[in-house]
Design a protein around this motif. Sequence first.
Motif, PDB file in Angstrom:
ATOM      1  N   MET A 154       0.859  -1.219   0.018  1.00  0.00           N
ATOM      2  CA  MET A 154      -0.009  -0.228   0.099  1.00  0.00           C
ATOM      3  C   MET A 154       0.925   1.267   0.053  1.00  0.00           C
ATOM      4  N   VAL A 155       1.858   1.344   1.005  1.00  0.00           N
ATOM      5  CA  VAL A 155       2.632   2.507   0.930  1.00  0.00           C
ATOM      6  C   VAL A 155       3.530   2.458  -0.284  1.00  0.00           C
TER       7      VAL A 155
ATOM      8  N   LYS B  85      -2.854  -5.423  12.847  1.00  0.00           N
ATOM      9  CA  LYS B  85      -4.117  -4.910  12.427  1.00  0.00           C
ATOM     10  C   LYS B  85      -4.319  -3.751  12.691  1.00  0.00           C
ATOM     11  N   GLU B  86      -3.907  -2.974  13.547  1.00  0.00           N
ATOM     12  CA  GLU B  86      -4.028  -1.515  14.205  1.00  0.00           C
ATOM     13  C   GLU B  86      -3.114  -0.906  12.944  1.00  0.00           C
ATOM     14  N   VAL B  87      -1.954  -1.245  12.709  1.00  0.00           N
ATOM     15  CA  VAL B  87      -1.265  -0.673  11.904  1.00  0.00           C
ATOM     16  C   VAL B  87      -2.011  -0.395  10.420  1.00  0.00           C
ATOM     17  N   GLU B  88      -2.336  -1.627   9.851  1.00  0.00           N
ATOM     18  CA  GLU B  88      -3.174  -1.726   8.734  1.00  0.00           C
ATOM     19  C   GLU B  88      -4.585  -0.834   8.810  1.00  0.00           C
ATOM     20  N   ASP B  89      -5.033  -0.852   9.742  1.00  0.00           N
ATOM     21  CA  ASP B  89      -6.372   0.138  10.006  1.00  0.00           C
ATOM     22  C   ASP B  89      -5.903   1.744   9.933  1.00  0.00           C
ATOM     23  N   GLY B  90      -4.850   1.914  10.664  1.00  0.00           N
ATOM     24  CA  GLY B  90      -4.294   3.488  10.727  1.00  0.00           C
ATOM     25  C   GLY B  90      -4.084   3.827   9.269  1.00  0.00           C
ATOM     26  N   LEU B  91      -3.204   2.997   8.565  1.00  0.00           N
ATOM     27  CA  LEU B  91      -2.646   3.373   7.111  1.00  0.00           C
ATOM     28  C   LEU B  91      -3.958   3.509   6.333  1.00  0.00           C
ATOM     29  N   LYS B  92      -4.876   2.575   6.521  1.00  0.00           N
ATOM     30  CA  LYS B  92      -6.191   2.768   5.558  1.00  0.00           C
ATOM     31  C   LYS B  92      -7.057   3.904   6.052  1.00  0.00           C
ATOM     32  N   GLY B  93      -6.955   4.370   7.269  1.00  0.00           N
ATOM     33  CA  GLY B  93      -7.741   5.591   7.713  1.00  0.00           C
ATOM     34  C   GLY B  93      -7.004   6.864   7.020  1.00  0.00           C
TER      35      GLY B  93
END
Length: 128
Positions: free
Chosen positions: A14-15, A101-109
């Motif tokens: 993603m990045v 999962k929080e890393v993924e969710d933060g990035l998606k946010g």
Amino acid sequence: MFEQDYIMRLIKEMVRMILKILFNIDTDSPTTELLSETWERECLENLLTLVDNGNINEAENKIYELISNKNMENLKIALLFYSYLNGKTDDFLEKNNFNRKEVEDGLKGVISKYGLENLTDFLSSKDY
């Protein structure tokens, strides 16, 4: 374990994809050197120091404050932040009350805040 590896690869891609599409930067290892302004590098370095000291939630809150104006350079800082955070071990994250999962969710946010969620939806639908 497999799920964690999958999430790590997803975050990395993603990045990488957003850096390539929006900033014409093609790199496997995003670092502070990708930031052109001194204040941007200092901002990111301060955030990374918070992470290293175990203050991940505080650092993430600062990311959300930073992107509130939707400045594209701040998006770059946020992408580099999540890339760095993604490089931390699961043990480090758990020790500091965070998880992959929080890393993924933060990035998606962050990505969603810039209206780019279609890019992440596309990537999330791919099999790795």
